[in-house]
Enzyme design. Sequence first.
Site, mmCIF file in Angstrom:
data_model
loop_
_atom_site.group_PDB
_atom_site.id
_atom_site.type_symbol
_atom_site.label_atom_id
_atom_site.label_comp_id
_atom_site.label_asym_id
_atom_site.label_seq_id
_atom_site.Cartn_x
_atom_site.Cartn_y
_atom_site.Cartn_z
ATOM 1 N NE ARG A 53 -2.131 8.314 -9.405
ATOM 2 C CZ ARG A 53 -2.848 7.953 -8.341
ATOM 3 N NH1 ARG A 53 -2.247 7.589 -7.228
ATOM 4 N NH2 ARG A 53 -4.160 7.963 -8.376
ATOM 5 C CG PHE A 84 -3.460 15.397 1.189
ATOM 6 C CD1 PHE A 84 -4.299 14.339 1.525
ATOM 7 C CD2 PHE A 84 -3.091 15.555 -0.134
ATOM 8 C CE1 PHE A 84 -4.782 13.470 0.561
ATOM 9 C CE2 PHE A 84 -3.565 14.688 -1.114
ATOM 10 C CZ PHE A 84 -4.407 13.653 -0.768
ATOM 11 C CD GLU A 102 -2.863 1.368 0.400
ATOM 12 O OE1 GLU A 102 -2.450 1.612 -0.744
ATOM 13 O OE2 GLU A 102 -4.057 1.383 0.720
ATOM 14 C CG ASP A 103 -0.830 4.890 -1.525
ATOM 15 O OD1 ASP A 103 -1.562 4.318 -0.695
ATOM 16 O OD2 ASP A 103 -1.277 5.696 -2.360
ATOM 17 C CG ASP A 146 -5.432 9.049 5.914
ATOM 18 O OD1 ASP A 146 -4.715 9.682 6.684
ATOM 19 O OD2 ASP A 146 -6.465 9.525 5.419
HETATM 20 P P1 IMP Z 1 -7.530 5.156 4.097
HETATM 21 O O1 IMP Z 1 -8.624 4.253 3.603
HETATM 22 O O2 IMP Z 1 -8.090 6.403 4.736
HETATM 23 O O3 IMP Z 1 -6.522 4.482 4.986
HETATM 24 O O4 IMP Z 1 -6.803 5.749 2.843
HETATM 25 C C1 IMP Z 1 -5.993 5.036 2.042
HETATM 26 C C2 IMP Z 1 -5.854 5.702 0.682
HETATM 27 O O5 IMP Z 1 -6.149 7.098 0.698
HETATM 28 C C3 IMP Z 1 -4.421 5.608 0.233
HETATM 29 O O6 IMP Z 1 -4.210 4.427 -0.490
HETATM 30 C C4 IMP Z 1 -4.260 6.859 -0.611
HETATM 31 O O7 IMP Z 1 -4.614 6.612 -1.964
HETATM 32 C C5 IMP Z 1 -5.221 7.851 -0.022
HETATM 33 N N1 IMP Z 1 -4.540 8.801 0.892
HETATM 34 C C6 IMP Z 1 -4.617 8.869 2.220
HETATM 35 N N2 IMP Z 1 -3.847 9.842 2.726
HETATM 36 C C7 IMP Z 1 -3.245 10.415 1.662
HETATM 37 C C8 IMP Z 1 -2.303 11.499 1.520
HETATM 38 O O8 IMP Z 1 -1.827 12.138 2.477
HETATM 39 N N3 IMP Z 1 -1.938 11.776 0.250
HETATM 40 C C9 IMP Z 1 -2.396 11.117 -0.848
HETATM 41 N N4 IMP Z 1 -3.264 10.096 -0.758
HETATM 42 C C10 IMP Z 1 -3.687 9.754 0.482
HETATM 43 MG MG MG Z 2 -5.286 8.285 -4.067
#
Ligand code: IMP
Ligand code: MG
Length: 180
Positions: free
Chosen positions: A164, A151, A98-99, A102
């Site tokens: 990206r 962010f 995963e990237d 969050d």
């Molecule tokens: P989650 O479901 O809130 O954990 O979010 C996961 C996804 O949200 C990641 O795979 C990202 O694509 C996107 N995301 C969350 N935080 C960021 C950020 O700070 N920058 C860019 N994308 C984010």
């Molecule tokens: Mg995204």
Amino acid sequence: MYNDLDRILITSDQIQQRIAQIANTLDNDYADKNPVIVCILKGSTLFFSDLVKNMKIPVVLDFISISSYGKATKSSGEVKMIKDLSESIENRHVIVVEDIVDSGYTISYLVRMLSSRNPASIKICSLLDKPSRRQVEVAPDYCGFEVEDYFVVGYGLDYDEKYRNLPEIGVLKPEVYSGK
Ligand code: IMP
Ligand code: MG
């Protein structure tokens, strides 16, 4: 693109050094296991490709796509599958790449969904972790960097599909996304 950044948070060299360490750990942990490494499109693509290039053990690569935020900077909690894996993961050792974790909604949904296919094991490898924003109890098993509640964009991470292809990770200026 750099005009939209407040500052660089993690340089390209720092990213590459950390990836080499994680790849080494995975080589040790998965020796003789021929793991399936799952890239979550599109945010993980740069991390995924550098990670597997640094690994020395045999691996199988697969790809999955699930819905992201669109233009919002916060997760809705709703996750939708867009493209499934191409191979079965039954009795396989799976590493989900995963990237960023969050809120945790995306990765916990994915791990739950993939676990129902009876893999031998399933672990999470995330480049970034933002633990202060967590809504569900989940933590990456392998993590590149912990970040504060900014962010961030670059090295695969986008805002509205932009940034990206930056080789480093930077903090996006709030005025770029405010009001969205
Ligand atoms: P989650 O479901 O809130 O954990 O979010 C996961 C996804 O949200 C990641 O795979 C990202 O694509 C996107 N995301 C969350 N935080 C960021 C950020 O700070 N920058 C860019 N994308 C984010
Ligand atoms: Mg995204």
